[in-house]
Design a protein around this motif. Structure first.
Motif, PDB file in Angstrom:
ATOM      1  N   VAL A  50      94.579 -47.110  48.634  1.00 53.18           N
ATOM      2  CA  VAL A  50      93.250 -47.720  48.506  1.00 53.18           C
ATOM      3  C   VAL A  50      92.997 -48.635  49.703  1.00 53.18           C
ATOM      4  N   VAL A  51      94.000 -49.420  50.086  1.00 55.85           N
ATOM      5  CA  VAL A  51      93.882 -50.268  51.278  1.00 55.85           C
ATOM      6  C   VAL A  51      93.530 -49.395  52.484  1.00 55.85           C
ATOM      7  N   GLU A  52      94.206 -48.250  52.606  1.00 56.66           N
ATOM      8  CA  GLU A  52      93.971 -47.335  53.731  1.00 56.66           C
ATOM      9  C   GLU A  52      92.545 -46.800  53.744  1.00 56.66           C
ATOM     10  N   VAL A  53      92.049 -46.280  52.612  1.00 63.08           N
ATOM     11  CA  VAL A  53      90.705 -45.675  52.617  1.00 63.08           C
ATOM     12  C   VAL A  53      89.603 -46.725  52.763  1.00 63.08           C
ATOM     13  N   MET A  54      89.862 -47.944  52.320  1.00 66.28           N
ATOM     14  CA  MET A  54      88.871 -49.005  52.509  1.00 66.28           C
ATOM     15  C   MET A  54      88.835 -49.459  53.967  1.00 66.28           C
ATOM     16  N   SER A  55      90.007 -49.476  54.619  1.00 66.81           N
ATOM     17  CA  SER A  55      90.047 -49.878  56.034  1.00 66.81           C
ATOM     18  C   SER A  55      89.275 -48.885  56.902  1.00 66.81           C
ATOM     19  N   GLU A  56      89.175 -47.631  56.457  1.00 68.80           N
ATOM     20  CA  GLU A  56      88.381 -46.637  57.187  1.00 68.80           C
ATOM     21  C   GLU A  56      86.906 -47.033  57.247  1.00 68.80           C
ATOM     22  N   LEU A  57      86.470 -47.845  56.291  1.00 69.58           N
ATOM     23  CA  LEU A  57      85.086 -48.327  56.272  1.00 69.58           C
ATOM     24  C   LEU A  57      84.971 -49.709  56.911  1.00 69.58           C
ATOM     25  N   GLY A  58      86.083 -50.207  57.454  1.00 70.46           N
ATOM     26  CA  GLY A  58      86.074 -51.536  58.055  1.00 70.46           C
ATOM     27  C   GLY A  58      86.158 -52.655  57.031  1.00 70.46           C
ATOM     28  N   ILE A  59      86.640 -52.336  55.828  1.00 68.14           N
ATOM     29  CA  ILE A  59      86.767 -53.336  54.764  1.00 68.14           C
ATOM     30  C   ILE A  59      88.253 -53.546  54.485  1.00 68.14           C
ATOM     31  N   ASP A  60      88.704 -54.784  54.650  1.00 66.92           N
ATOM     32  CA  ASP A  60      90.120 -55.105  54.491  1.00 66.92           C
ATOM     33  C   ASP A  60      90.387 -55.647  53.083  1.00 66.92           C
ATOM     34  N   VAL A  61      91.110 -54.884  52.278  1.00 65.69           N
ATOM     35  CA  VAL A  61      91.503 -55.365  50.948  1.00 65.69           C
ATOM     36  C   VAL A  61      93.009 -55.633  50.890  1.00 65.69           C
ATOM     37  N   SER A  62      93.646 -55.649  52.057  1.00 67.43           N
ATOM     38  CA  SER A  62      95.105 -55.805  52.092  1.00 67.43           C
ATOM     39  C   SER A  62      95.560 -57.181  51.603  1.00 67.43           C
ATOM     40  N   GLN A  63      94.677 -58.180  51.663  1.00 64.71           N
ATOM     41  CA  GLN A  63      95.048 -59.523  51.215  1.00 64.71           C
ATOM     42  C   GLN A  63      94.639 -59.794  49.769  1.00 64.71           C
ATOM     43  N   GLN A  64      94.015 -58.803  49.132  1.00 57.77           N
ATOM     44  CA  GLN A  64      93.627 -58.956  47.724  1.00 57.77           C
ATOM     45  C   GLN A  64      94.854 -58.762  46.847  1.00 57.77           C
ATOM     46  N   PHE A  65      94.787 -59.270  45.638  1.00 55.86           N
ATOM     47  CA  PHE A  65      95.884 -59.042  44.705  1.00 55.86           C
ATOM     48  C   PHE A  65      95.310 -58.858  43.310  1.00 55.86           C
ATOM     49  N   PRO A  66      95.949 -57.999  42.514  1.00 53.26           N
ATOM     50  CA  PRO A  66      95.474 -57.760  41.161  1.00 53.26           C
ATOM     51  C   PRO A  66      95.467 -59.039  40.321  1.00 53.26           C
ATOM     52  N   THR A  67      94.401 -59.199  39.553  1.00 54.20           N
ATOM     53  CA  THR A  67      94.170 -60.398  38.760  1.00 54.20           C
ATOM     54  C   THR A  67      94.081 -60.046  37.284  1.00 54.20           C
ATOM     55  N   LYS A  68      94.628 -60.897  36.439  1.00 56.04           N
ATOM     56  CA  LYS A  68      94.580 -60.698  34.993  1.00 56.04           C
ATOM     57  C   LYS A  68      93.173 -60.986  34.474  1.00 56.04           C
ATOM     58  N   LEU A  69      92.666 -60.081  33.667  1.00 58.32           N
ATOM     59  CA  LEU A  69      91.359 -60.245  33.041  1.00 58.32           C
ATOM     60  C   LEU A  69      91.414 -61.393  32.041  1.00 58.32           C
ATOM     61  N   THR A  70      90.424 -62.281  32.106  1.00 57.32           N
ATOM     62  CA  THR A  70      90.334 -63.385  31.146  1.00 57.32           C
ATOM     63  C   THR A  70      88.979 -63.350  30.452  1.00 57.32           C
ATOM     64  N   THR A  71      88.936 -63.918  29.271  1.00 51.75           N
ATOM     65  CA  THR A  71      87.672 -64.024  28.544  1.00 51.75           C
ATOM     66  C   THR A  71      86.685 -64.858  29.349  1.00 51.75           C
ATOM     67  N   GLY A  72      87.188 -65.894  30.029  1.00 54.30           N
ATOM     68  CA  GLY A  72      86.328 -66.747  30.847  1.00 54.30           C
ATOM     69  C   GLY A  72      85.629 -65.978  31.951  1.00 54.30           C
ATOM     70  N   ALA A  73      86.342 -65.047  32.577  1.00 46.76           N
ATOM     71  CA  ALA A  73      85.734 -64.236  33.638  1.00 46.76           C
ATOM     72  C   ALA A  73      84.602 -63.392  33.080  1.00 46.76           C
ATOM     73  N   VAL A  74      84.803 -62.854  31.878  1.00 44.87           N
ATOM     74  CA  VAL A  74      83.750 -62.060  31.236  1.00 44.87           C
ATOM     75  C   VAL A  74      82.558 -62.951  30.919  1.00 44.87           C
ATOM     76  N   GLU A  75      82.823 -64.116  30.331  1.00 49.46           N
ATOM     77  CA  GLU A  75      81.739 -65.016  29.924  1.00 49.46           C
ATOM     78  C   GLU A  75      80.941 -65.533  31.117  1.00 49.46           C
ATOM     79  N   ALA A  76      81.569 -65.654  32.286  1.00 51.46           N
ATOM     80  CA  ALA A  76      80.886 -66.162  33.481  1.00 51.46           C
ATOM     81  C   ALA A  76      80.053 -65.092  34.175  1.00 51.46           C
ATOM     82  N   SER A  77      80.186 -63.846  33.753  1.00 50.41           N
ATOM     83  CA  SER A  77      79.529 -62.734  34.442  1.00 50.41           C
ATOM     84  C   SER A  77      78.226 -62.329  33.771  1.00 50.41           C
ATOM     85  N   ASP A  78      77.289 -61.866  34.589  1.00 44.43           N
ATOM     86  CA  ASP A  78      76.036 -61.316  34.071  1.00 44.43           C
ATOM     87  C   ASP A  78      76.194 -59.837  33.757  1.00 44.43           C
TER      88      ASP A  78
END
Length: 136
Positions: A50-78
């Motif tokens: 995924v990092v490789e195919v995103m870099s082909e578009l000039g988008i760097d996700v190599s510094q991202q890391f998977p995050t645990k889903l929380t109820t707070g994240a859901v409640e803060a979202s539209d």
């Protein structure tokens, strides 16, 4: 909805689909939309292909890391966009939910992930037009 819409992308491992969607939306709408992604059972790292195919578009996700889903994240979202997390996604009243049925890139080589990335990109652009293309 707040003046800046908040979008949460959710999949199981937060290592592929949701990472691509969040990165693409942030790329197309810098500052216009608040973007998060999370997983019900986060992986230890973003899928290297995924990092490789995103870099082909000039988008760097190599510094991202998977995050645990929380109820707070859901409640803060539209808008909460699920991608194959099934019953593991918490539901909060008053939120808009979309379910994007997309192949999981886990274990696939880059050439099989590119069409998934491109479909996510198409859906992200449609969502963006809907969120910020409307007069407020």
């Amino acid at each position: 909805m707040s003046s800046t819409p908040e979008v949460l992308f959710v999949c199981v491992h937060n290592a592929g689909r949701s990472q691509m969607a969040a990165a693409l939306l942030a790329h197309h709408a810098p500052g216009a939309v608040a973007v998060r992604s999370a997983g019900s059972t986060p992986a230890s790292e973003v899928n290297p292909a995924v990092v490789e195919v995103m870099s082909e578009l000039g988008i760097d996700v190599s510094q991202q890391f998977p995050t645990k889903l929380t109820t707070g994240a859901v409640e803060a979202s539209d808008v909460v966009i699920t991608m194959g997390c099934g019953d593991a996604c918490p539901v909060s009243p008053g939120k808009r939910y979309l379910d994007w049925d997309l192949d999981d890139p886990a274990g696939k080589p880059a050439e099989q992930i590119r069409p998934i990335r491109d479909e996510i990109d198409r859906r992200v652009r449609d969502l963006l037009a809907e969120l910020v293309g409307q007069p407020s």
